[in-house]
Design a protein around this motif. Structure first.
Motif: not given
Length: 290
Positions: A119, A122, A147-151, A168, A176, A192, A194, A196
């Motif tokens: 990852g 960021k 923070d983001w839930n992508v690598l 991404s 995304q 954060q 959120t 997307t």
């Protein structure tokens, strides 16, 4: 009455502005970046205060520096070291208004890539554009951690209001789209992501997309994959909706060795591309029609 209503709706729709996709010239080689310090030009952005100047940077592992480049020759004009910063995997660069000084111009540097499979860090570093293009140091005006839930993210764009759009990079190209509002850069806390949406481009056979840029007026978007450059018209600056629902138009592109960078010129009259590697050319694509 029904007929009158239908006619009114039809006439109204005909009166709506129709935007045809612009046509851009074939790529013109305007110069080569032959400076030995530039080996992996991963991002590209046009200065808003210096005519015919581009900013670029090396990909992962370089020192925390960017370069000002003459867009008419490829000559490096200045090496600018970013203090209190680290280049884990710098992937893209953009220019836009400064977070706390909207009359000034800032450079946004995205340490957003993943090169080790664990990852990205960021971070986005924001520095004010220097008034003089000489070798020296720049202090970040803001360092934003998100923070983001992508690598992996290789596209960092800034709209005219200072909002940052991230896309991404994934195998197949359907990444995304996330947004960091300009207000987040005024806070010291981690932002954060959120809100997307999912990018609407044809599936690719690579890890895409690899770079993008929003035009100075905010109404046009370019996005680069390994094989194509896509264009969107976005009049309302709702990029999350437009890039996820509107089918893009393919515009002029040169197949480069390892091309990742694309940037509008400072007036939106065309765009530049360049590739990672030694002695790589800068290509310019001039707008032929509106």
């Amino acid at each position: 009455m029904v007929t009158t209503l239908v006619l009114s709706l039809l006439v109204g729709s005909l009166l709506q502005p129709i935007h045809t996709a612009p046509v851009f010239s074939h790529g013109l080689n305007v110069g080569d970046i032959s400076d030995h310090r530039v080996t992996e030009a991963s991002g590209l952005a046009s200065s808003r205060i210096h005519a015919s100047v581009l900013y670029t940077h090396n990909d992962k592992g370089d020192s925390s520096r960017i370069f000002a480049v003459d867009a008419d020759s490829g000559r490096v004009l200045a090496e600018l070291n970013i203090n209190h910063a680290r280049n884990y995997d710098w992937e893209d660069i953009a220019v836009g208004v400064c977070p706390n000084a909207p009359t000034k111009s800032c450079i946004y540097i995205g340490d957003t890539g993943d090169h080790a499979g664990d990852g990205s860090v960021k971070n986005i570093y924001v520095v004010e554009e220097p008034l003089l293009l000489t070798d020296g140091d720049l202090n970040p005006m803001v360092t934003l951690h998100y923070d983001w839930n992508v690598l992996d993210t290789e596209t960092v764009m800034v709209d005219p209001n200072g909002n940052v759009i991230l896309i991404s990079k994934v195998h197949g190209g359907v990444g995304q789209i996330g947004m960091i509002p300009s207000s987040a850069f005024l806070s010291s806390s981690t932002y954060q992501i959120t809100n997307t949406s999912t990018l609407n481009i044809p599936p690719t056979t690579h890890n895409d997309p690899v770079g993008g840029d929003i035009s100075p007026n905010g109404r046009e978007v370019l996005l680069r994959t390994h094989d194509t450059i896509y264009y969107w018209r976005v009049d309302n600056m709702d990029y999350l909706t437009a890039l996820s629902t509107i089918s893009p138009v393919v515009v002029s592109h040169v197949k480069e060795h390892k091309g990742e960078a694309v940037a509008w010129d400072s007036l939106g009259n065309g765009y530049f591309t360049c590739s990672e590697g030694h002695n790589q050319p800068i290509y310019y694509f001039r707008r032929n029609s509106l």
